[in-house]
Design a protein around this motif. Structure first.
Motif, PDB file in Angstrom:
ATOM      1  N   PRO A 360       0.807  -1.226   0.000  1.00 38.85           N
ATOM      2  CA  PRO A 360       0.000   0.000   0.000  1.00 38.85           C
ATOM      3  C   PRO A 360       0.838   1.273   0.000  1.00 38.85           C
ATOM      4  CG  PRO A 360      -0.165  -1.118   2.117  1.00 38.85           C
ATOM      5  CD  PRO A 360       0.502  -2.067   1.174  1.00 38.85           C
ATOM      6  N   ALA A 361       2.089   1.222   0.485  1.00 41.41           N
ATOM      7  CA  ALA A 361       2.956   2.402   0.404  1.00 41.41           C
ATOM      8  C   ALA A 361       3.233   2.738  -1.053  1.00 41.41           C
ATOM      9  CB  ALA A 361       4.258   2.148   1.153  1.00 41.41           C
ATOM     10  N   HIS A 362       3.585   1.719  -1.848  1.00 38.11           N
ATOM     11  CA  HIS A 362       3.794   1.916  -3.293  1.00 38.11           C
ATOM     12  C   HIS A 362       2.521   2.426  -3.948  1.00 38.11           C
ATOM     13  CE1 HIS A 362       4.089   0.841  -7.525  1.00 38.11           C
ATOM     14  NE2 HIS A 362       3.151  -0.067  -7.353  1.00 38.11           N
ATOM     15  N   TYR A 363       1.411   1.779  -3.617  1.00 36.23           N
ATOM     16  CA  TYR A 363       0.128   2.135  -4.234  1.00 36.23           C
ATOM     17  C   TYR A 363      -0.273   3.565  -3.868  1.00 36.23           C
ATOM     18  CZ  TYR A 363      -4.829   1.585  -5.448  1.00 36.23           C
ATOM     19  OH  TYR A 363      -6.087   1.735  -5.988  1.00 36.23           O
ATOM     20  N   HIS A 364      -0.115   3.916  -2.583  1.00 33.97           N
ATOM     21  CA  HIS A 364      -0.476   5.265  -2.153  1.00 33.97           C
ATOM     22  C   HIS A 364       0.375   6.316  -2.868  1.00 33.97           C
ATOM     23  CE1 HIS A 364      -3.040   3.866   1.170  1.00 33.97           C
ATOM     24  NE2 HIS A 364      -3.425   5.110   1.276  1.00 33.97           N
ATOM     25  N   GLY A 365       1.684   6.074  -2.980  1.00 31.29           N
ATOM     26  CA  GLY A 365       2.533   7.051  -3.643  1.00 31.29           C
ATOM     27  C   GLY A 365       2.090   7.322  -5.064  1.00 31.29           C
ATOM     28  N   CYS A 366       1.832   6.261  -5.824  1.00 36.16           N
ATOM     29  CA  CYS A 366       1.426   6.438  -7.218  1.00 36.16           C
ATOM     30  C   CYS A 366       0.046   7.078  -7.331  1.00 36.16           C
ATOM     31  CB  CYS A 366       1.454   5.089  -7.936  1.00 36.16           C
ATOM     32  SG  CYS A 366       3.100   4.373  -8.088  1.00 36.16           S
ATOM     33  N   ILE A 367      -0.907   6.597  -6.525  1.00 42.34           N
ATOM     34  CA  ILE A 367      -2.264   7.129  -6.604  1.00 42.34           C
ATOM     35  C   ILE A 367      -2.312   8.592  -6.163  1.00 42.34           C
ATOM     36  CG2 ILE A 367      -4.544   6.974  -5.535  1.00 42.34           C
ATOM     37  CD1 ILE A 367      -4.046   4.994  -7.810  1.00 42.34           C
ATOM     38  N   VAL A 368      -1.559   8.929  -5.113  1.00 46.70           N
ATOM     39  CA  VAL A 368      -1.533  10.328  -4.663  1.00 46.70           C
ATOM     40  C   VAL A 368      -0.859  11.210  -5.716  1.00 46.70           C
ATOM     41  CG1 VAL A 368      -0.587  11.883  -2.925  1.00 46.70           C
ATOM     42  CG2 VAL A 368      -1.651   9.753  -2.230  1.00 46.70           C
TER      43      VAL A 368
END
Length: 476
Positions: A360-368
């Protein structure tokens, strides 16, 4: 000296070099299309407000000590489902609707209105679903769901509206020809995003037909959304890249990447989207080969397109000598924050191992990163939609606060992921054994709280811009 005062301007003109790079800007339509674009904007704002309310429960449920006051498991999973679907799926589709409406011609306006009504009705059902009876939260990748008739019915209605929106946007797409300027390249990027959306929706329909219903719910929804979910990532990426180029152009920066090369980057990303139907034809939908082919296509198409455009925008901003304006402050901070967070998410993705909170850290960075680019575009488009341009410290610092909070959030997740803290769990299920693990998740909670404030400030800035415009109209 033989030069005369009259000859000096001529000499200066003779040695003046033409500006380097290219401007990426779009001319926008007026009338009915602008009114429909405003409606898509407010659907997106509703999604962000709802997502913010659910994210408060989400952050509290994963913050040590505070989560003891909540019925953690139910609150965490239900809040996570609705939060993700509002802040990613609905927000992104609504902003895509805004951009595609402004991008296209006036063809089929009734189809655009119907698509908006379907998406709005589907969103309302998804928001009401947690309060309409017990439905098991299914934490599937890309589109988590509540396994109940209200939520799934709302998702189906929203999907139908999205498909109609994409098909209408393709039908109304402007004719571009073979010669591209900066605006033409942006048109092509938006057209490509509409095509990718149609491919993603068709993949969802194919999965609905092909996935066996006898398997357990988590596996069923995981397979159901895997192919189309990967295709949607190309849609979000294309919208973000259009946003980077457009915001750079609005700031007066000239990008050292020709429109033809930019179109080529968009085309490469779009070509990888068509790996999606090939995966359905070449491999059984439940096979590991089918799953890996989607992952391979996303890694190839994303990196090839993002890196050149991102580097070109960075160079353009460093070279930019245009005077800074009050209206440009929010655009600049949103653009820089978007590029920083997306890059952070990409770097984290390269070091993922295991099923822990690094994912989710990877996912959050890209989505944000995508979210900040879209926030910047909203700030850019507000005055073009008839509202007041957002200026001042609040508008300028809002992307900074939101981005900083999200950065702390993902740093806390990466920190905890290094100790093996599992994803998609909360409270006692996290099994936080050491002070370092607790500190990491505490940092995550602090960052999440700051990001919530930043997100709410975005809503405040937009509402103030809209209210200021209404007040000015009444005064006139």
């Amino acid at each position: 000296m033989n030069s005369t005062p009259d000859s000096l301007p001529l000499a200066a003109a003779a040695v003046r070099t033409p500006p380097r790079g290219h401007r990426y800007e779009l001319d926008l339509p007026a009338g009915e299309l602008r009114r429909q674009a405003r409606a898509w904007l407010w659907l997106g704002m509703f999604a962000l407000i709802g997502s913010g309310l659910f994210s408060i429960l989400l952050v509290l449920s994963r913050t040590p000590r505070l989560n003891e006051w909540l019925p953690v498991a139910d609150f965490f999973r239900v809040a996570l489902v609705v939060h993700v679907d509002l802040s990613v799926l609905v927000w992104f589709v609504a902003l895509a609707g805004l951009l595609w409406t402004l991008n296209g011609s006036s063809r089929a306006p009734a189809a655009n209105r119907l698509a908006l009504m379907l998406c709005a009705a589907g969103t309302a059902l998804m928001v009401l679903a947690p309060f309409s009876g017990r439905a098991a939260p299914i934490m599937a990748n890309y589109i988590p769901v509540l396994d109940g008739p209200v939520f799934l019915g709302g998702l189906a209605v929203f999907g139908a509206g999205t498909l109609l929106l994409a098909l209408r946007s393709m039908w109304a797409a402007p004719r571009l020809g073979t010669g591209f300027d900066g605006g033409g390249a942006l048109h092509f990027g938006l057209n490509a995003a509409a095509v990718a959306t149609a491919v993603a929706l068709l993949a969802f329909i194919g999965s609905l037909v092909l996935v066996p219903t006898t398997i357990d719910p988590l596996t069923y929804f995981e397979i159901l959304f895997w192919g189309g979910g990967h295709a949607l990532q190309f849609v979000w990426t294309l919208l973000m890249l259009v946003g980077w180029l457009w915001l750079a152009g609005a700031l007066g920066a000239r990008v050292p990447l020709s429109p033809r090369l930019t179109v080529l980057m968009f085309l490469l990303a779009l070509a990888c989207v068509f790996v999606t139907p090939y995966a359905y034809l070449a491999h059984d939908i439940t096979s590991i080969e089918h799953r890996h082919l989607h992952t391979w296509a996303m890694r190839l198409g994303g990196g090839v397109s993002i890196v050149p455009i991102g580097l070109a925008v960075v160079v353009a901003l460093l070279r930019c000598d245009a005077p800074r304006t009050p209206a440009g402050g929010p655009l600049r901070t949103a653009l820089l924050g978007s590029m920083l967070l997306f890059a952070a998410g990409g770097v984290i993705g390269a070091f993922i191992s295991g099923n822990n909170v690094k994912i989710p850290a990877h996912y959050h960075g890209c989505i944000v990163g995508v979210t900040l680019a879209l926030m910047g575009l909203v700030y850019l488009l507000l005055p073009k939609l008839g509202y007041r341009a957002p200026t001042g410290r609040l508008a300028t610092w809002q992307p900074v606060l939101y981005g900083f909070g999200q950065l702390l959030h993902i740093v806390g997740l990466v920190w905890s992921g290094g100790y093996g803290v599992q994803r998609k769990v909360a409270g006692a299920e996290q099994v936080l054994r050491t002070p370092s693990e607790i500190a990491g998740m505490g940092l995550m909670g602090l960052g999440g709280a700051i990001a919530i404030i930043g997100g709410l400030l975005f809503v405040v800035v937009v509402l103030r811009a809209a209210r200021g415009s209404a007040a000015a109209s009444e005064a006139a």
